[in-house]
Design a protein around this motif. Structure first.
Motif, short mmCIF file in Angstrom:
data_model
loop_
_atom_site.label_atom_id
_atom_site.label_comp_id
_atom_site.label_asym_id
_atom_site.label_seq_id
_atom_site.Cartn_x
_atom_site.Cartn_y
_atom_site.Cartn_z
N VAL A 215 0.84 -1.19 0.00
CA VAL A 215 0.00 0.00 0.00
C VAL A 215 0.89 1.25 0.00
CG1 VAL A 215 -1.73 1.31 1.31
CG2 VAL A 215 -1.89 -1.20 1.14
N GLY B 249 -1.30 6.99 -3.77
CA GLY B 249 -1.38 7.04 -5.22
C GLY B 249 -1.82 8.41 -5.71
N ASP B 250 -2.27 8.41 -6.95
CA ASP B 250 -2.74 9.67 -7.53
C ASP B 250 -3.95 10.18 -6.79
OD1 ASP B 250 -0.75 9.32 -9.38
OD2 ASP B 250 -2.09 8.35 -10.85
N SER C 237 -4.62 9.59 -2.45
CA SER C 237 -5.44 8.56 -1.80
C SER C 237 -4.61 7.28 -1.62
CB SER C 237 -6.69 8.26 -2.63
OG SER C 237 -6.32 7.75 -3.90
N LEU C 238 -5.08 6.46 -0.74
CA LEU C 238 -4.40 5.18 -0.50
C LEU C 238 -4.64 4.28 -1.68
CD1 LEU C 238 -5.39 4.57 3.23
CD2 LEU C 238 -3.12 5.24 2.36
N ALA C 239 -3.57 3.60 -2.11
CA ALA C 239 -3.69 2.74 -3.28
C ALA C 239 -2.87 1.48 -3.03
CB ALA C 239 -3.21 3.47 -4.53
N GLY C 240 -3.30 0.41 -3.62
CA GLY C 240 -2.56 -0.84 -3.48
C GLY C 240 -3.52 -2.01 -3.45
N SER C 241 -3.00 -3.17 -3.82
CA SER C 241 -3.82 -4.38 -3.82
C SER C 241 -2.98 -5.53 -3.26
CB SER C 241 -4.31 -4.69 -5.24
OG SER C 241 -5.08 -5.86 -5.24
N THR D 204 -8.48 10.63 3.64
CA THR D 204 -8.78 9.84 2.44
C THR D 204 -9.55 8.60 2.87
OG1 THR D 204 -7.85 8.77 0.47
CG2 THR D 204 -6.64 8.51 2.54
N LEU E 108 -8.57 1.55 2.99
CA LEU E 108 -8.58 0.34 2.17
C LEU E 108 -8.87 -0.86 3.06
CD1 LEU E 108 -5.44 0.82 -0.14
CD2 LEU E 108 -7.84 1.12 -0.74
#
Length: 465
Positions: free
Chosen positions: A56, A59-60, A63-67, A94, A97
């Motif tokens: 994680v 990201g753009d 915001s939190l991004a990741g998988s 934000t 996740l």
């Protein structure tokens, strides 16, 4: 109550000790296994937690991004108790996740003061999720960029996995320990029984001595038991020497007194009639007293000896056979229970039973019945409660005695019928000898109509153990 058997006592102690030992081992192993499983579970949660941390980022759109790919389908299945959750902290506003298994639910955050972070800035705690699963949560907080924006990372696992694994292990452990325990008890029991066989052989040897089948304990015994067997044999030898010495002294005394009394009786016959009667009566009284007390001394010397044994059947049959020859007009009947053995000298048995048969034959018209059976005395209070007795009953069909005459008949020298031969000493001798052996003697009315003489004498105990 304490068990009386040595084998049972040792087996009981061994069983209790083995049970306590196995229970202690089971508890200790289960506790150690639980600790190991929980430690492995925590390590798994820590690995999953840092896998999420590494997956994680910001990201753009800030915001939190990741998988995160945790490789466990339970994180994608709802209500499994296996969740991961990333939540922004502070001014970092934000959306969080979360794993597909958590859905729209949320996990409450405990107070840091109650559940603080450790030196690695991690903490672990337990809770119950919205569907009732007991879960353990691994949590840490990580700064995501150089602007100081941070997030809280949490991964949870369902504690039912631990309990199922521990239950499975505990059931297998208990089965294994039960098999070991039962096998150990069987082996211990066999070892104890085998180890105590010499003691049992010594016990059987003592029983043979008590039944008169042997005079010593014979056999090859272990080093621990041999001194005991030797001491018992030495005690028996000493007892035998004491008995023989007492018999010899009694015989010497009898011989030393027999001649002076015979001389007095012979000299008395040469005196004038009036003086002779006095001397003769006193000499005969002296002779009777000497005989009585010599018998008492002899009986006392061997009364408690393990060597004094007399089988009932042959002695009683011989006495009845003699009485039949002397009284051919009287029918003598004899009933003897099998395997009866008197704990008495043979001459004492012959003395008491012979006197009873002789007394009955004087007064019987045509029939005398003699019975010998084992009996239990209600007043017997011996230490081991296992003493045996024989009841001898002699009944005749003569005139019998009135109740007030019975007491007189038992007195020494008293004769209720002067027209018949006799000295009046027979029944009193029976009473004295039976008393010396701690037995009893009594007279009553017989079912045949005459006199019933009941005699209870000691018998050899028949052990069945």
């Amino acid at each position: 109550m304490k068990p009386r058997s040595l084998t049972a006592r040792v087996l009981l102690l061994a069983t209790i000790w083995s049970a306590l030992g196995l229970v202690t081992i089971a508890v200790a192993i289960s506790a150690l296994y639980r600790q190991g499983v929980e430690r492995g579970f925590n390590n798994l949660l820590r690995a999953q937690l840092y896998n999420v941390v590494n997956s994680v980022s910001i990201g753009d759109g800030d915001s939190l991004a990741g998988s995160p790919a945790l490789g466990d389908l339970r994180f994608s299945q709802p209500e499994t108790g296996w969740y991961w959750l990333v939540e922004p902290l502070g001014n970092f506003a934000t959306a969080p996740l979360a794993s597909a298994s958590l859905g729209v639910a949320n996990l409450p955050v405990p107070d840091v003061e109650k559940t603080p972070f450790d030196e690695n800035y991690e903490r672990y705690y337990e809770m119950t999720d919205d569907v009732g699963n007991r879960i353990r949560v691994a949590e840490t907080e990580v700064v995501l960029d150089d602007q100081g924006r941070a997030a809280r990372f949490r991964v949870s696992g369902n504690l039912a996995v631990i309990e199922e694994e521990i239950s499975f292990f505990a059931s297998r452990l208990n089965i294994a320990l039960a098999v070991v325990g039962i096998g150990g008890l069987i082996v211990n029991g066999l070892a104890i029984v085998y180890g105590l066989k010499p003691v049992d052989r010594a016990r059987r040897g003592l029983e043979r001595i008590r039944r008169g089948e042997a005079e010593r304990i014979e056999g090859d015994f272990p080093r621990e038991i041999m001194p005991l067997a030797n001491e018992i044999n030495a005690l028996i030898d000493s007892n035998r020497r004491i008995v023989e010495r007492a018999r010899m002294q009694v015989g010497n005394l009898a011989h030393s007194l027999k001649t002076p009394i015979a001389v007095l009786l012979n000299e008395a016959r040469t005196l004038e009639k009036g003086h002779a009667e006095v001397v003769v009566s006193q000499a005969e009284a002296m002779q009777a007293q000497v005989t009585s007390y010599l018998n008492r001394a002899r009986i006392a010397a061997q009364r408690d000896s393990v060597l004094a044994r007399t089988e009932a059947q042959p002695v009683l049959e011989r006495l009845v056979r003699v009485m039949r020859k002397l009284n051919d007009t009287v029918n003598f009947e004899l009933e003897v229970a099998p395997d009866l053995t008197f704990a008495m000298e043979q001459q004492d048995v012959e003395e008491v039973v012979g006197n009873l048969l002789e007394n009955a034959s004087r007064f019987a018209r045509s029939r005398i019945v003699t019975r010998a059976v084992p009996v239990v005395r209600e007043d017997d209070t011996t230490a081991d409660g296992r003493r045996s007795w024989v009841e001898i009953v002699v009944e005749d069909d003569g005139p019998g005695l009135a109740p007030d005459q019975i007491g007189e008949a038992l007195k020494r020298g008293r004769r209720l019928d002067e027209s018949r031969p006799g000295t009046g000493l027979g029944l009193s001798i029976v009473k004295e000898i039976s008393g010396e052996y701690q037995g009893t003697f009594g007279l009553s009315r017989a079912s045949l109509g005459g006199l019933r003489a009941q005699l209870i004498l000691p018998a050899v105990t028949k052990d069945t153990a």
